[in-house]
Design an enzyme around this catalytic site. Structure first.
Site, PDB file in Angstrom:
ATOM      1  N   GLU A  68      52.154  40.100 -28.419  1.00  0.00           N
ATOM      2  CA  GLU A  68      53.238  40.638 -29.246  1.00  0.00           C
ATOM      3  C   GLU A  68      54.573  40.687 -28.501  1.00  0.00           C
ATOM      4  O   GLU A  68      55.186  41.738 -28.341  1.00  0.00           O
ATOM      5  CB  GLU A  68      52.842  42.020 -29.778  1.00  0.00           C
ATOM      6  CG  GLU A  68      51.669  41.916 -30.744  1.00  0.00           C
ATOM      7  CD  GLU A  68      51.130  43.258 -31.201  1.00  0.00           C
ATOM      8  OE1 GLU A  68      50.725  43.347 -32.366  1.00  0.00           O
ATOM      9  OE2 GLU A  68      51.108  44.204 -30.400  1.00  0.00           O
TER      10      GLU A  68
ATOM     11  N   GLU B 109      42.509  40.201 -32.486  1.00  0.00           N
ATOM     12  CA  GLU B 109      42.329  41.596 -32.884  1.00  0.00           C
ATOM     13  C   GLU B 109      41.912  41.606 -34.359  1.00  0.00           C
ATOM     14  O   GLU B 109      42.529  40.926 -35.183  1.00  0.00           O
ATOM     15  CB  GLU B 109      43.609  42.416 -32.700  1.00  0.00           C
ATOM     16  CG  GLU B 109      44.067  42.532 -31.257  1.00  0.00           C
ATOM     17  CD  GLU B 109      45.390  43.270 -31.093  1.00  0.00           C
ATOM     18  OE1 GLU B 109      45.741  44.051 -32.005  1.00  0.00           O
ATOM     19  OE2 GLU B 109      46.067  43.055 -30.077  1.00  0.00           O
TER      20      GLU B 109
END
Length: 1022
Positions: A444, A515
């Protein structure tokens, strides 16, 4: 104020005097000590862990000049253990934040009030080291630090979770020496370390000295290559040398036998090559390790290595030529008391738990873990996605999630060196660990030229592994160069999305869910849906559940009660509350029920029924590299929860990677009434490091094709009536009904019940004078929101689900010719401001045996979001602590979270029914219950049964109690037992950070009928 160069705000200055990154190793003096991997057994290693003198300053501007000199008086300073995090020792602010930077977003600048921790330690250098080159290694310091040795500035480094090594021979002498370290809380690197975690500071990993020969091996890269048929393994040992030396290299197998050796005189750099015929391949199931020894001068270096190959062929991820599914978790380094300091025993505990729950993959979220953890992953057998210490999520928050904001750093070429160095230090340290199958460029932090430069460097340095980075798929402003990425990675995609990806022939890369299935609180509830699709399509690699552990901090209330704290509990701002409580295990490593569910869903054996009438079942082996000979099968046949037959089959042999085996179990097909269940369990037949003999790997349960299907046949009393409003009453008994002030009193031979006609509900049940209700029965639709309800919760609250009360439009009663008493109630449920949520009619019938039958017909307002639940809430008096039921158990279960439970009869306490979550929420429901008795210790209580299975809950808390509490210590158990008998309970899902709850798991019916029967019982008389 200290006069130093201000290195901490220059993204182009990443270190001063730090040694180039290298592979992790410790030099030893002989083979035996090297084989032990005990650092203390090396005469060339000296630990600097222990007590240091410490002083904390709220700002670097307050640091006194000269604290680092040889004669500085630090006797009045505090003592602080190293390694440690200073926030866990009473200094500075404990702070949890996820996406938000804890400082103003102004890269590369950080606040002028930059907290500083000063460390001073004296140490001795033995005379034996006088002719050696001396180095100091810091394995982890957050976030940057300056180093002085005997008063002389020796270096600077940043990059919190990567080792920093300094050559200190010019500064040290034999005998007494002093080192001083200044650690700053923030630096420009802070902008690249915005991971979802507690923000700790200090020297949090090991510190030690190394003594090296004048001419020594600086770095080693063990490159391995396998022939196409895997019959030949080649090892190329690339050596980076300080000076010139003769290196003797030998390879030994796991049993210690020498296989090959070679020698070479190397000046600066050189290679040594070895070959192995028919190598045993390393994989997570059979982690076979060879050991490569390098002898030169006084030193021996030992590297455990494994032959394995990682490839993508035709869009399919493969290890050693076989398609493998990654059944993983994301693991932060987190300890409830020590913070980011992770003792070796704690690492082993994590790996034992993962092995016991069929996990084969770990993503080191979101930074390189302690190097000893990597050694353990090699040894225990785990596939590792090794991640660079890089996340810049706060760039999005700074611009209110504007399109492209997260790419500000990754697009800025002034930060390229900082980005690339994070990849270099990751790869160089961990390049010799066979467990590492994938390099990850971080998490991210957008995707742009800097990430592309990282990927290209990684592939040029190590082409044997794959490169992963999810941010390329998540980038907002279109596609860029992703050729250097070997897979497409996504987070929290829905099941339909991954299936669509798998079916799309234009998608040529495998899909990895780095994830998924956010395991926050009572969660996750969608695992089976994911894995049904993942197994179906070769292009789907698998994924890593977010995440392994709750990051709670062990704290105490004012009156000394321990609890696990989360964001905001220390006045930290900004904070993300309990979003750090999102793991499969608690902070002290107690498995949540979600981990039990994961274990069953990803189990490496599948059992299917072939012909249950003849006892024939088929086992499929989902291991990729080992057969089933290490397991045995136990089986048992139960009637209504009682074991009738059982046995074992010791010889399992199904071949790996889809091999199957048909077994015939020697049970006799039962005859007669009742429910008969066959439970099969695959168990270890020998002890392993992580589990005892007989440990269960998986189970499967089938209902046998015999006996009555009437759910009430599981009633141990043998009653055969169905709980219908029109059920036969059998032998007629006297029953009296009298009305007094809107209270209808129904009395029989041994019971007395009351019904309030004004309130439209049952207010009293008793048998032989024993009261069974402590409050009026009430229809209930509210559940304490789970963390996964946070997406729908606002809609529930807007419509008033949490404040719904019953409005009675009409209530009539009559005594029927058969003696029963019938009450009909027309009602609605609703809260203030909004229209009624639902309308219904309930038929209550009081039988002559004391049983109470009820049927409610419900119509829900059409446009409403799905209901959390619908059912009857019963409040039983204090002392009703025993719960006996037939249904799924023994742990909590929900419509989408029940594969880890078994259908049987269970006897629990009310406390057993409670599942404690750090942030209180809905818990403890039992899906698929067919009957239950909640009673006191003498067996006096209330039996609940229904023609269709229901969800049962029996707690010492109301939904409102659970909703109001922020922490478990705020819960005060009621003396009464609160029972919910639910027509249905909506599922759990993983929407705390994932897709919405799947439609099949929602209570979204707009019209339904619910029937059940209540009967006061004395169990010992039944």
């Amino acid at each position: 104020m200290l006069s130093i160069e201000k290195y901490w705000e220059d993204p182009n200055l990443l270190h001063v005097n730090r040694e180039p990154a290298r592979a992790y190793y410790i030099p030893y003096a002989d083979l035996d000590s090297a084989a032990s991997r005990k650092r203390s057994r090396s005469p060339f290693y000296q630990a600097l862990n222990g007590n240091w003198k410490f002083r904390y300053h709220t700002s670097v501007k307050h640091v006194e000049e000269g604290f680092y000199t040889e004669d500085a008086d630090v006797s009045g300073w505090d003592d602080l253990l190293v390694p440690s995090c200073w926030q866990r020792n009473g200094y500075d602010q404990l702070h949890y934040t996820n996406t938000n930077y804890p400082i103003p977003c102004d890269p590369p600048f950080v606040p002028d009030a930059n907290p500083a921790g000063l460390y001073v330690r004296e140490f001795q250098v033995t005379e034996n080291w006088q002719e050696k080159e001396k180095y100091i290694v810091f394995e982890g310091v957050n976030s940057c630090f300056y180093l002085w040795v005997n008063g002389v500035f020796a270096g600077y480094s940043q990059g919190s979770r990567n080792p920093a090594e300094f050559h200190i021979s010019p500064y040290v002498t034999s005998g007494r020496n002093r080192i001083a370290v200044m650690v700053l809380k923030w630096c420009d690197g802070t902008y690249m370390e915005d991971q979802d975690m507690w923000r700790y500071s200090g020297i949090f990993r090991d510190v030690y000295l190394l003594a090296r020969d004048q001419a020594h091996v600086r770095d080693v890269f063990i490159k391995q290559e396998l022939s196409e048929d895997f019959r030949l393994g080649r090892l190329t040992c690339e050596l980076d040398i300080i000076g010139t030396l003769k290196a003797d290299v030998e390879l030994r197998d796991a049993e210690g036998r020498r296989l090959q050796s070679a020698s070479a005189v190397i000046n600066g750099s050189g290679n040594v090559e070895l070959q192995v015929q028919d190598p045993v391949l390393w994989n997570a199931e059979v982690p076979y390790l060879y050991t490569l020894h390098i002898h030169y001068g006084d030193e021996v270096l030992a590297f455990r290595t494994g032959f394995r190959q990682t490839t993508v062929i035709d869009g399919v991820f493969q290890i050693n030529g076989r398609a493998v599914k990654l059944k993983g978790v994301n693991r932060h380094e987190s300890h409830p008391e020590l913070g980011a300091v992770i003792p070796l025993k704690h690492m082993i505990q994590d790996l034992h738990l993962m092995k016991r729950h069929n996990i084969n993959t770990i993503r080191t979220a979101h930074y390189p873990n302690d190097p000893r953890f990597m050694e353990l992953c090699d040894e225990y057998g785990f596939y590792v996605i090794d991640e660079a210490d890089l996340e810049a999520h706060g760039m999005s928050s700074a611009e209110k999630w504007a399109e492209g904001a997260i790419n500000r750093l990754s697009d800025n070429t002034q930060w390229e060196a900082a980005f690339v160095e994070r990849a270099q230090r990751l790869v160089e340290r961990d390049k010799n660990f066979p467990c590492v199958i994938i390099w990850s460029l971080g998490n991210e932090a957008g995707y742009g030229p800097n990430h592309i430069a990282m990927a290209r460097w990684v592939q040029s340095r190590d082409a044997s592994r794959l490169v992963h980075y999810e941010g390329a798929a998540a980038r907002y402003k279109g596609s860029t160069d992703v050729e250097a990425l070997d897979m497409e990675s996504h987070m929290y995609e829905s099941v339909p999305f991954i299936e669509e990806y798998a079916r799309d022939e234009s998608k040529t890369k495998p899909l990895f869910l780095c994830e998924y299935s956010h395991a926050m609180g009572n969660s996750p509830g969608d695992l089976q849906d994911y894995w049904k699709v993942i197994y179906q399509y070769p292009k789907l690699m698998g994924g890593c559940v977010w995440e392994w552990c709750d990051h709670g901090i062990l704290a105490e209330t004012e009156d000394g009660r321990p609890y696990f704290a989360y964001g905001g509990d220390f006045g930290d701002k900004p904070n993300d509350g309990n979003f750090c409580i999102d793991g499969l295990v608690s902070p002290d490593r107690i498995p949540h029920t979600g981990l039990l569910e994961l274990k069953q869903v990803i189990a490496p054996v599948r059992i299917e029924a072939s012909d249950l009438s003849s006892g024939t079942v088929c086992l499929s082996n989902l291991y990729d590299f080992r057969d089933l000979s290490h397991l045995f099968l136990s089986w048992c046949v139960e009637k209504d929860g009682h074991v009738l037959e059982q046995g074992q089959i010791m010889e399992l042999e199904a071949a790996p990677h889809g091999g199957s085996q048909t077994l015939t179990l020697p049970y006799k097909l039962p005859e007669g009434d009742g429910r008969y269940f066959l439970t099969l369990s695959c168990r270890q037949n020998a002890e392993t490091r992580w589990a005892e003999p007989g440990y269960e790997i998986m189970f499967q349960q089938f209902e046998l094709p015999t006996g009555r299907k009437d759910v009430l046949s599981a009633d141990p009393s043998g009653r055969e009536e169905r709980p219908s409003l029109h059920a036969s009453q059998g032998h007629r008994r006297e029953i009296q009904a009298k009305l007094k002030d809107q209270l209808l009193v129904i009395k029989g031979l041994d019971f007395r019940h009351t019904f309030d006609l004004y309130e439209g509900t049952l207010t009293g049940l008793s048998k032989h004078g024993v009261t069974m209700l402590a409050a009026p029965a009430a229809w209930s639709i509210w559940r304490a929101p789970t963390d996964n309800d946070r997406g729908i919760q606002s809609k529930w609250l807007t419509e008033g689900y949490d404040r719904a009360v019953m409005k009675v439009y009409g209530c009539t009663w009559s005594q029927q010719p058969d003696g029963t008493v019938e009450v009909i109630v027309d009602y609605s449920l609703g809260g203030y401001t909004r229209y009624p949520l639902l309308r219904g009619r309930t038929h209550w019938r009081f039988g002559t045996d004391g049983g109470v039958f009820l049927r409610t017909e419900v119509e829900v307002r059409e446009e409403l979001p799905f209901l959390p639940r619908f059912g009857l809430q019963l409040t039983l008096p204090a002392g009703n602590e025993e719960v006996e039921y037939f249904g799924y158990g023994p742990q909590e279960s929900y419509i989408d979270k029940r594969l880890s439970t078994r259908m049987s009869k269970y006897e629990l306490t009310v406390d057993d029914m409670f599942e404690n979550y750090i942030h209180p929420q809905e818990n403890g429901s039992r899906y698929g219950t067919e009957w239950a008795v909640i009673s006191n210790r003498q067996g006096m209580g209330l039996r609940v049964e229904a023609p269709k299975p229901f969800s049962l809950q029996a707690l010492h808390y109301t939904p409102e109690d659970l909703t109001a509490a922020r922490h478990d210590y705020e819960l005060t158990p009621r003396r009464e037992t609160i029972v919910h008998v639910d027509y249905k309970m909506s599922g759990i899902g993983s929407n705390s950070c994932g897709p919405e709850l799947g439609e099949p798991y929602r209570l979204d019916e707009k019209a339904f009928t619910f029937e059940l029967r209540l009967l006061p019982v004395f169990k010992e008389d039944e």
